[in-house]
Design a protein around this motif. Structure first.
Motif, mmCIF file in Angstrom:
data_model
loop_
_atom_site.group_PDB
_atom_site.id
_atom_site.type_symbol
_atom_site.label_atom_id
_atom_site.label_comp_id
_atom_site.label_asym_id
_atom_site.label_seq_id
_atom_site.Cartn_x
_atom_site.Cartn_y
_atom_site.Cartn_z
ATOM 1 N N ARG A 1 0.822 -1.224 0.000
ATOM 2 C CA ARG A 1 0.000 0.000 0.000
ATOM 3 C C ARG A 1 0.849 1.264 0.000
ATOM 4 N NH1 ARG A 1 -2.808 -3.185 3.790
ATOM 5 N NH2 ARG A 1 -1.822 -2.072 5.517
ATOM 6 N N ALA A 2 2.108 1.135 0.410
ATOM 7 C CA ALA A 2 2.984 2.300 0.474
ATOM 8 C C ALA A 2 3.624 2.627 -0.873
ATOM 9 C CB ALA A 2 4.077 2.075 1.512
ATOM 10 N N ILE A 3 3.450 1.763 -1.871
ATOM 11 C CA ILE A 3 4.105 1.964 -3.161
ATOM 12 C C ILE A 3 3.650 3.269 -3.821
ATOM 13 C CG2 ILE A 3 4.404 1.041 -5.493
ATOM 14 C CD1 ILE A 3 5.911 -0.514 -3.368
ATOM 15 N N ILE B 1 15.821 -8.318 3.609
ATOM 16 C CA ILE B 1 16.352 -7.760 2.361
ATOM 17 C C ILE B 1 15.505 -8.201 1.180
ATOM 18 C CG2 ILE B 1 18.295 -7.918 0.748
ATOM 19 C CD1 ILE B 1 20.151 -7.837 3.201
ATOM 20 N N ALA B 2 15.090 -9.476 1.168
ATOM 21 C CA ALA B 2 14.250 -9.980 0.072
ATOM 22 C C ALA B 2 12.931 -9.221 -0.002
ATOM 23 C CB ALA B 2 13.998 -11.470 0.255
ATOM 24 N N LYS B 3 12.338 -8.900 1.151
ATOM 25 C CA LYS B 3 11.094 -8.118 1.169
ATOM 26 C C LYS B 3 11.321 -6.737 0.559
ATOM 27 C CE LYS B 3 9.242 -10.191 5.425
ATOM 28 N NZ LYS B 3 8.902 -9.905 6.841
ATOM 29 N N ALA C 1 10.903 -2.702 -3.664
ATOM 30 C CA ALA C 1 11.609 -1.755 -4.519
ATOM 31 C C ALA C 1 11.340 -2.043 -5.991
ATOM 32 C CB ALA C 1 13.109 -1.818 -4.234
ATOM 33 N N THR C 2 11.250 -3.324 -6.350
ATOM 34 C CA THR C 2 10.926 -3.691 -7.727
ATOM 35 C C THR C 2 9.529 -3.211 -8.087
ATOM 36 O OG1 THR C 2 12.358 -5.639 -7.614
ATOM 37 C CG2 THR C 2 10.661 -5.623 -9.334
ATOM 38 N N GLU D 1 6.029 0.786 -10.796
ATOM 39 C CA GLU D 1 5.035 1.852 -10.691
ATOM 40 C C GLU D 1 5.564 3.147 -11.300
ATOM 41 O OE1 GLU D 1 1.507 3.939 -9.524
ATOM 42 O OE2 GLU D 1 1.973 1.801 -9.799
ATOM 43 N N LEU D 2 6.815 3.459 -11.053
ATOM 44 C CA LEU D 2 7.409 4.665 -11.628
ATOM 45 C C LEU D 2 7.470 4.570 -13.146
ATOM 46 C CD1 LEU D 2 10.325 5.151 -9.075
ATOM 47 C CD2 LEU D 2 8.360 6.674 -9.363
#
Length: 220
Positions: free
Chosen positions: A39-41, A174-176, A181-182, A187-188
């Motif tokens: 939801r933060a993306i 880190i995997a999360k 980040a991906t 989204e960007l």
């Protein structure tokens, strides 16, 4: 610093214009600090494309002023040298991080330092800062990070020395962060592609009418 690490330097925060420009082209530890869930993306994409609107305050100014002093303490007590370099990850060059300190031990392991100032008494390192630490470990390939923090009261340091704690590499966390980040990168890409296509479809303003060519008479 090893030659391999040096080859992955993108910019230096001492050249703030180049550093900010380079950070805008990738995902940094500051970006992932806010990636608490899927939801933060959208919020992170808004901040990345339009800016957060935050340009600093008295607390950030205090932190910048105190960082060299705390970094000197970290170097003297733990042998981790200050760093102002922005690095990219080995595989994904859009994954970026600027750790506050770097060392390579006798076994060749990368050790980092992260420096904070706070007006609160921490019982543990805040989760948002842990996400920054894990991201930096991912980008640099580091095994451990020394988080050093200095508490202040009215911008006057509390205690004679900073406090510190080690944070070990956590592959699951880190995997999360890499997954989130991906999703942020995707989204960007969608937003910038949509914006570019909208600009291409928008009607162009009429060009100014061309003036008739008039030959200039040369004086005798």
């Amino acid at each position: 610093m090893t030659p391999e690490l040096a080859a992955r330097i993108v910019a230096d925060s001492r050249d703030r214009v180049a550093w900010v420009r380079a950070r805008s082209r990738g995902i940094t530890a500051t970006d992932v600090a806010a990636l608490t869930s899927e939801r933060a993306i959208a919020r992170a994409a808004d901040a990345k494309l339009m800016g957060s609107g935050f340009s600093g305050n008295a607390y950030t100014a205090h932190g910048r002023a105190r960082e060299p002093e705390i970094a000197a303490w970290v170097a003297a007590t733990h042998g981790i040298q200050p760093s102002s370099a922005l690095f990219h990850a080995v595989i994904e060059k859009r994954h970026l991080a600027t750790p506050d300190g770097i060392a390579v031990d006798t076994s060749g392991r990368v050790i980092l330092a992260e420096i904070k100032t706070t007006n609160k008494s921490w019982r543990s390192i805040p989760r948002s800062y842990l996400r920054q630490v894990w991201w930096q470990q991912h980008v640099l390939g580091a095994e451990r990070t020394l988080v050093a923090w200095e508490q202040h009261n009215g911008f006057v340091p509390v205690g004679d020395e900073p406090r510190c704690a080690w944070v070990d590499r956590d592959e699951a966390e880190i995997a999360k962060l890499v997954r989130l980040a991906t999703a942020l990168i995707d989204e960007l890409y969608v937003r910038t592609t949509r914006s570019r296509r909208a600009e291409e479809r928008a009607p162009q303003p009429p060009s100014a009418p061309r003036q008739p060519f008039r030959a200039l008479a040369l004086a005798d």
